[in-house]
Design a protein around this motif. Structure first.
Motif, PDB file in Angstrom:
ATOM      1  N   HIS A  78       0.854  -1.194   0.000  1.00  0.00           N
ATOM      2  CA  HIS A  78       0.000   0.000   0.000  1.00  0.00           C
ATOM      3  C   HIS A  78       0.891   1.245   0.000  1.00  0.00           C
ATOM      4  O   HIS A  78       2.068   1.176   0.377  1.00  0.00           O
ATOM      5  N   GLU A  80       1.084   3.908   1.868  1.00  0.00           N
ATOM      6  CA  GLU A  80       1.693   4.308   3.140  1.00  0.00           C
ATOM      7  C   GLU A  80       2.854   3.385   3.500  1.00  0.00           C
ATOM      8  O   GLU A  80       3.910   3.838   3.942  1.00  0.00           O
ATOM      9  N   CYS A 112      -5.769   2.226   5.820  1.00  0.00           N
ATOM     10  CA  CYS A 112      -6.575   1.036   6.077  1.00  0.00           C
ATOM     11  C   CYS A 112      -6.080   0.377   7.370  1.00  0.00           C
ATOM     12  O   CYS A 112      -5.141   0.856   8.005  1.00  0.00           O
ATOM     13  N   GLN A 114      -4.330  -2.227   7.857  1.00  0.00           N
ATOM     14  CA  GLN A 114      -2.927  -2.641   7.739  1.00  0.00           C
ATOM     15  C   GLN A 114      -1.972  -1.447   7.894  1.00  0.00           C
ATOM     16  O   GLN A 114      -1.002  -1.499   8.649  1.00  0.00           O
ATOM     17  N   CYS A 115      -2.266  -0.361   7.181  1.00  0.00           N
ATOM     18  CA  CYS A 115      -1.396   0.813   7.228  1.00  0.00           C
ATOM     19  C   CYS A 115      -1.551   1.563   8.553  1.00  0.00           C
ATOM     20  O   CYS A 115      -0.631   2.255   8.999  1.00  0.00           O
TER      21      CYS A 115
HETATM   22 ZN   LIG Z   1      -3.328   0.398   3.531  1.00  0.00          ZN
END
Ligand SMILES: [Zn+2]
Length: 186
Positions: A78, A80, A112, A114-115
């Motif tokens: 992603h 980020e 998101c 994850q980030c």
């Molecule tokens: Zn992300």
């Protein structure tokens, strides 16, 4: 064959859009650059409609990222995360603000799940956000994943200031153009 390394790259066009000598004073200029990268990534079909930039205390770019999930078949790639990893390599530290402070991440859309996790460990002081997660889910097919109810407060507790809605309409316009497109999906 056992794979024992992974190689992630930004698209070649990134060099034309990032000038390491340029200053980006103020929150809007920083997020505007992240949004410009998100737009270019769609236009070049080099990944999904997301961009992010790590800035140092002098308002100059330390590293940039765009979504590279499909080109690299890597769900971690992603914008980020790409920006964090590249900034960490440039500054040679896994916690960026142990080398320079304050560190700012400007991102075209809210991180998101994850980030969000990556943001907690990357060592940043300020997080500037364009479009919201709700905007992403309204305008694109992406699932942003679950976050703590008080996701801003959890970042604040760890010393990270959060500014939301910076140039939000510009960020939404990129998401909309991607969501409305019938070309390749990244
Ligand atoms: Zn992300």
């Amino acid at each position: 064959m056992l794979y024992a390394q992974v190689h992630l790259t930004l698209p070649a066009w990134i060099h034309d859009q990032i000038d390491l000598a340029q200053r980006y004073p103020g929150d809007e200029a920083k997020v505007a650059l992240a949004i410009a990268l998100s737009r270019s990534n769609v236009e070049h079909a080099s990944g999904g409609p997301f961009g992010a930039v790590v800035f140092g205390p002098d308002d100059k770019v330390i590293a940039a990222g765009v979504n590279r999930v499909m080109p690299h078949t890597t769900s971690l790639a992603h914008a980020e995360n790409m920006a964090y990893m590249l900034a960490q390599q440039r500054l040679q530290t896994p916690r960026l603000n142990e080398a320079l402070s304050p560190i700012t991440l400007a991102t075209s859309s809210q991180p998101c799940c994850q980030c969000y996790g990556a943001t907690i460990w990357a060592g940043i002081d300020r997080l500037l956000i364009g479009a919201s997660a709700a905007d992403v889910e309204e305008l694109t097919p992406f699932d942003e994943g679950p976050l703590p109810t008080d996701w801003v407060g959890e970042l604040n507790k760890r010393g990270i200031e959060v500014v939301q809605g910076v140039n939000r309409e510009d960020a939404r316009a990129v998401l909309r153009s991607y969501g409305d497109g019938d070309g390749a999906r990244y």
